[in-house]
Motif scaffolding. Sequence first.
Motif, short mmCIF file in Angstrom:
data_model
loop_
_atom_site.label_atom_id
_atom_site.label_comp_id
_atom_site.label_asym_id
_atom_site.label_seq_id
_atom_site.Cartn_x
_atom_site.Cartn_y
_atom_site.Cartn_z
N SER A 1 0.83 -1.21 0.00
CA SER A 1 0.00 0.00 0.00
C SER A 1 0.86 1.25 0.00
CB SER A 1 -0.91 0.02 1.23
OG SER A 1 -0.12 0.22 2.39
N GLN B 1 -2.21 2.57 8.50
CA GLN B 1 -3.37 2.10 7.73
C GLN B 1 -4.64 2.09 8.54
OE1 GLN B 1 -1.58 -1.54 6.35
NE2 GLN B 1 -1.52 -0.68 4.29
N ASP C 1 -7.96 6.06 4.14
CA ASP C 1 -7.87 5.88 2.69
C ASP C 1 -8.93 6.73 1.99
OD1 ASP C 1 -9.71 4.39 3.92
OD2 ASP C 1 -9.13 2.45 3.08
#
Lengths: 634, 570
Positions: free
Chosen positions: A39, A44, B106
């Motif tokens: 990624s 994350q 994200d």
Amino acid sequence: MDSPLWLSRVTDGMRFSMARQNLLDVLRDVQESENALSSGKRVQNLSDDPLSATRILDLQKTLSRTERYSTNIQTAKRRLGHADSVLGELNDILNRAREIWISQTGDPATAQTRANAAVEVAQLLDQALSLANRSYEGRYLFSGSKVHTQPFTTIGTYVLFQGGLEDWNVPIGPEEIFSSSVSAEEALGARSAEIRGRAQLTPAVNPAVRLSDLNGGRGVQPGRIIVSDGTVTKTVDLRGAVDLADVIDRLNASGIVNAALRPDRLGLRITSSTGTVTILDEEGSRTAADLGIAKSATGGTPLDGEALDPILRLATPLADLRSGAGLDKTGIVIKNGDTTVTVDLSEAETLGDLIGAINRSGAYVQAELNDDGTGINLVSLLNGAEFTVEEAGGETAEQLGLLLKPADLPLQRLNHGFGVNDKYGPDFTITLHDGTVLTVDVSGAQTLGEVVERINNASGNNGKLTARFGTGVSLELEDTTTGPNELAVEPVRESLAARHLGIEGSTGDSVLQGSQLNPAGIRVDGLFNALAVLRDALAANDQVMLQRVGPALDRAQDRLLAARADTGTRIGRLEMSEKMLEGEKIRFQEALGEERDIDLAEAVLEFQQRQLRLQAALGAVGAIARFSLLDFLR
Amino acid sequence: MAGIFSTLSVARSALLAQSAAIRTVGQNIANADTEGYTRQRVQFAAARPERLGRLSIGSGVEVSRIERVIDQHLEESLRRAATSLEDLSTRSKVLGRIESVFNELDEEGIGPALDRFFQAVNDWSVRPEDSTARRQVIASADALADAFNYAGKRLIEIRSSLNDEVETGVGEINRMASEIAQLNGQIVEAENGGRDLGTANDLRDRRDLLLRRLGELVDLKAIETSTGAVNIMVNGQWLVFGKHTQQLETYQTAEDGIRITKVRMAESGAAFAPESGKFGALLAGRDSIVPGFMQDLDKFANTIIGEINRVHSTGEGLRRFSDLTGTVAVSSPTAPLSELQLPLAVSDGRFFFTVKNESTGRIDRYDIAVNLTGSQSPMSLQDLAAAINAAVADDHPEIEASVTNDFRFRIRSTESALTFGFEEDTTGVLAALGLNTLFTGAKASDMSVNDLVRSDPALLAAGQGDGPGDNRNALAILALRDKPLIEQATLEDWWHGKLGALGVQQAQAKELAENQQRIVDHLTNQREALSGVNIDEEAINLITYQRAFQGAARLLAVVDSLVATLLDAV
């Protein structure tokens, strides 16, 4: 996994479970490394590094906003740049008009050349019109927020402005907006100067008046006040109150005082059964003071609050105006160019109705509340026309302050706008019946009132001669002396002032009646007006009129150039902001990268180390199972 | 005199004892991998000696006891540590699931959707007349509502699945409690009511294992009685008493539209509320952790809906209204509005109701006073309709405010040239009734874009009545972004703060669970070290017993030869 070395026995179960646990741990680490590598992100999940995660969220937000601001600035720059180029072309037109004006003012010009020039100026006017009606990205450049309304159209020989004057505000920073438009009024003089309502309309209050509208718009911050009737003291909480009715209700609800509006409806009146009322602000609050009731009254006199001075709103009833005396609703007459309209106000109830009636009257006049909220102003939208307001038989115009008193008339508007030409030094002499000679100098006087003052204060006058206003707009001189001489006004050194003031001449009577001074109406002072007047003067071969166009052209050009300078400054400001934003953007991106992204070299190295550990762990598990004492048992 | 034959019986006792020992070694090896198995050890004792005149002579060996090698104190520590571990790791799992719903790193989820909404509003404020910009606002508002709906739904799902786990847990607890009670009976019987306390090795192993399993679910207190039975208390209530159990029973309630299973003790009727263990953590997750986040989420949604609608409700789109029905249905048209469950807070105040004649351009402005809490007769929905009707009656009888059959607020103009709108609402009542709003709903799960605006983007209120390029209202909506609207923080700062807190909570829970795992591993190793089976060790024992057995057999052979010698002599 820590190996407890002090353990006395190591059993088979332990060896296997520990090996399994170690293997799982290593596998998890390898998996983590793989994720980070694939990624490219260090954080994350929120819980990976909560502090960093919130910083990332903030940075992502800030970055996206910064990008938007950049886009907005570019849009604003494009719009302003476009408007600027239009203004440049308009300036070229004015330059050409000025050339024509110069060539046609002097002697070589004839009626024929002027007629030809008039045609060219008419074309220039058409060109200017189409330029001023240019649109950009589907919006008319000079129409404010009425982006789909063509701003300028012709009505007969006049040019009507029907666009808006609102700014095209775009956000260029947090709580920072920037206008991306050029005002038609500032650049082109689309509207006339105001006929200012000089009267203060001072509305009375009614219970529906909002607290935020009181005290000239400064408002009242509702807090807590202390109310006493001399024996009982209570705190009245006015927080959350919106209008005067709320204030009155809550004061009455205290049970010790009785609140109402003053009979003249300018403020509040508070009474109590004991005849004593004292009102104070709680510390830190100034509600009572703002409501004008922070005082006390004794002996049965009611506590009358100060005037609350509300600003005018569209919803203000006409009956509340003029301290509650109300407005005469007869109406007004508006003359604008060829149009004369009587605005009937008998149906109007609120200021909004009045303003609406004027705006819809078809006189091409716009009424609006003035900035202070104390009166109304009228402006004309018809370029090239003259505009005046008169009574329709009542006192409406007077009460609204829309009529100019002769004393306030600027000299330059006299004589159909030709003004009063004076010379440096004394302008005229006045000889009285007793032979006294007064010398008057009107240089520098702006209004008719100042002229009257100078005559009355002329040295040697001492009350012998009184200057005053006569019928319509005219001057009157009254001579109180007696004697053989005629009352005579004569110019000094060919000054035209006395003639232009309508008082040149002589009489045997005690009163010298001046002639009517014919003040001009208000004109839109701008590009279209200048071009239209030039065109008409050329067509009519009117040399006097032609003389007057010069200053009008100058003023139109000054306006245009000032607007261009302002536009240029604004584009410069935007460019500066843009540069700053770009710098910020790069810094934010760097910071975001630091917080969020992995260091690739480090991550690869770590991944390899973890893979090695995995190999070792697998080898260890294989080795555990290999030997047992049972193998040696026979 | 001790006969030669008595030596035979010595050899016999040795053979028997050693085979018992070998069999125990066998049992240990066989159960080396059995969970909960405690290694057993044979205790030998010399048999009672025979009197031989003044002498006493040994009569062989006997197995006095086969004992479990166990430290009860260690077992208890391990059980308690496991309770805590299951509690922490379950909490961490619950938080992890919540975290996965709100992971916005994200650039997906509520925060990014809100950002995109404000971006769209920004573009719209720059080009308020542009239909693409308007559609973009609606699309992004839809996406924002979806993000809230999705998060709300996921939280409900998590809660619902926690409830399923609670139900499973109840079954497990009941089953284990019953089995422990049964084992209690068997152990008391096997150990002769306590006379042979601690001899029912395999039954006790099984019971210890069950206790450990039960301990993972709830924080229990186990007390062994003198007869060998174990009584179990949970949360001050007894669960197992000797051979008896108190079963848990469930009953259903509903919250947020999902089934919530409540648990109570069957006999005492008291609520079953363990504070720790997996089951305790499941209850905490279901009843406080998830609902806590739900509350934050709803508060966030409600603030966004309310603040944006407030601004939107007094703005004006590209066209004004001629027939407008509020999106909010109230429960009673005659009850005071302040007593009804309105989706947004309302206060006393005023708003302007404007009526415009589109053909003449005439605008009439009516000042409507809204009295919701005041001492005298607070307004109901019908009163509000009456107030508007009274205000416009003289000028515009064609405008009518009313309450619909399903108790919504409706304003209608029967004259096509007359349109209406609103200005300067200080009360919030327009937004609360869903008049001229952008969003509908009041919380995360029911947030949506007003269908009226969705089907006609021209109704998006960018301005305040100054033509299609008027962007004052759009700018006002955009400015909400920088206002401290929620606990003195801006919308986004507040939300990021909540997400940060969630991250910290989860990181802490994860770390605590990991630490606890180490403690449990430590204790497990200690227990293993004492009670676990080492096959090599068993092999050594085996050799020992084998040699002893072989010796006894040799003794038998010697005695046999002795006897043969004697017989030969006859």
